[in-house]
Design an enzyme around this catalytic site. Structure first.
Site, PDB file in Angstrom:
ATOM      1  N   GLY A 137       0.695  -1.112   0.135  1.00 11.24           N
ATOM      2  CA  GLY A 137       0.161   0.182   0.098  1.00 11.24           C
ATOM      3  C   GLY A 137       1.032   1.400  -0.051  1.00 11.24           C
ATOM      4  CE1 TYR A 138       5.223   4.992   3.515  1.00  9.65           C
ATOM      5  CE2 TYR A 138       7.130   4.182   2.239  1.00  9.65           C
ATOM      6  CZ  TYR A 138       6.499   5.241   3.071  1.00  9.65           C
ATOM      7  OH  TYR A 138       7.513   6.258   3.508  1.00  9.65           O
TER       8      TYR A 138
END
Ligand code: NAP
Length: 250
Positions: free
Chosen positions: A150-151
């Site tokens: 996600g990052y």
């Protein structure tokens, strides 16, 4: 950019890199509004530094971002500097039962929030004689970690958005800066075992970038990562991920 008597918003300005940036801006003569969820922590920073205001907001929530934007636009002292710093980083498998919820949470804070604030505040910032937007991404945009999906997605997206914003505002008084920190010793990297730099050196690099009017600020190891990603992108991606794979998943 001359920072004296400017008004800045630093999201996540109560701790870590955001706090170091807040200190540096106050030292340079700016008034800093710091925003985050933990109001008690923000108020402690205000009491310590002076020339700081605080706003409690959960930036992952669309309606709370709207409330923050309305508050900023109603202030007597107009905003000159938006620093989109708040962020989270989670190590998880995409096969995890909670993977989708984790991706949503990370994309909301790390990507949607800076895009929302930048876009909604753009007309106001363009009306200022001298203004800047700073988006905090990461050196990992050059070699993303596989275990922080996600990052990695959010920061790559923010990198692209920042370039588009800079392109659309070229020739105006607005400066669009991307700050790409290396590994920094903060709560965000508590599980990461590699070498880390201090938040103050990242803040110093940003101050230099603001004063000089740089587009991209690559402190410390990010500079080397950038060079390596151009010479041997596959090698640096594998080497970094072999090291990062040692970090336990959340
Ligand atoms: N540390 C590193 O190695 C590193 C490297 C590259 C890039 N970065 C980037 O630098 C930025 C700052 O990271 P850091 O290392 O200083 O992290 P940190 O010490 O964990 O601080 C994160 C900040 O984000 C705020 N925040 C988290 N969730 C929020 C939410 N839902 N709404 C509003 N604020 C929220 C926190 O405040 P509250 O808890 O009060 O909400 C806190 O002030 C991030 O964008 C990160 O991706 C960090």
């Amino acid at each position: 950019m001359n920072l004296k008597n400017k008004t800045a918003l630093v999201t996540g300005g109560g701790v870590g890199i955001g706090l170091a940036i807040t200190r540096a801006l106050v030292d340079a003569g700016a008034h800093v509004i710091i925003a985050g969820r933990d109001l008690a922590r923000l108020d402690r920073v205000r009491a310590e530094l002076g020339n700081v205001s605080t706003i409690q907001v959960d930036l992952a929530v669309h309606g709370e971002r709207e409330r923050l934007i309305a508050t900023l636009l109603q202030r007597d002292a107009p905003l000159d500097l938006l620093i989109n710093n708040a962020g989270i980083m989670q190590y998880f498998s995409l096969a995890d039962d909670h993977a989708l919820a984790r991706l949503d949470a990370e994309l909301a804070l790390d990507l949607h929030a800076p895009i929302h604030l930048s876009t909604a505040l753009l007309p106001h910032l363009l009306s200022r004689p001298e203004a800047a937007i700073v988006n905090v991404t990461t050196g990992l945009i050059y070699a993303p970690f596989g275990n922080t999906p996600g990052y990695s997605a959010a920061k790559a997206g923010l990198h692209g958005f920042t370039r588009a914003l800079r392109w659309q505002t070229r020739g105006t008084g607005l400066k669009v800066i991307e700050l790409m920190p290396p590994a920094v010793d903060t709560e965000l990297t508590r599980r990461y075992d590699g070498s880390k730099t201090d938040p103050e050196s990242v803040a110093r690099a940003l101050m230099h970038g603001l004063v000089k009017g740089l587009d991209e600020v690559r402190p410390g190891q990010t500079k080397a990562l950038y060079a390596m990603s151009r010479i041997a992108p596959g090698f640096i991606f594998r080497a970094l991920n072999k090291a990062a794979d040692k970090t336990p998943l959340d």
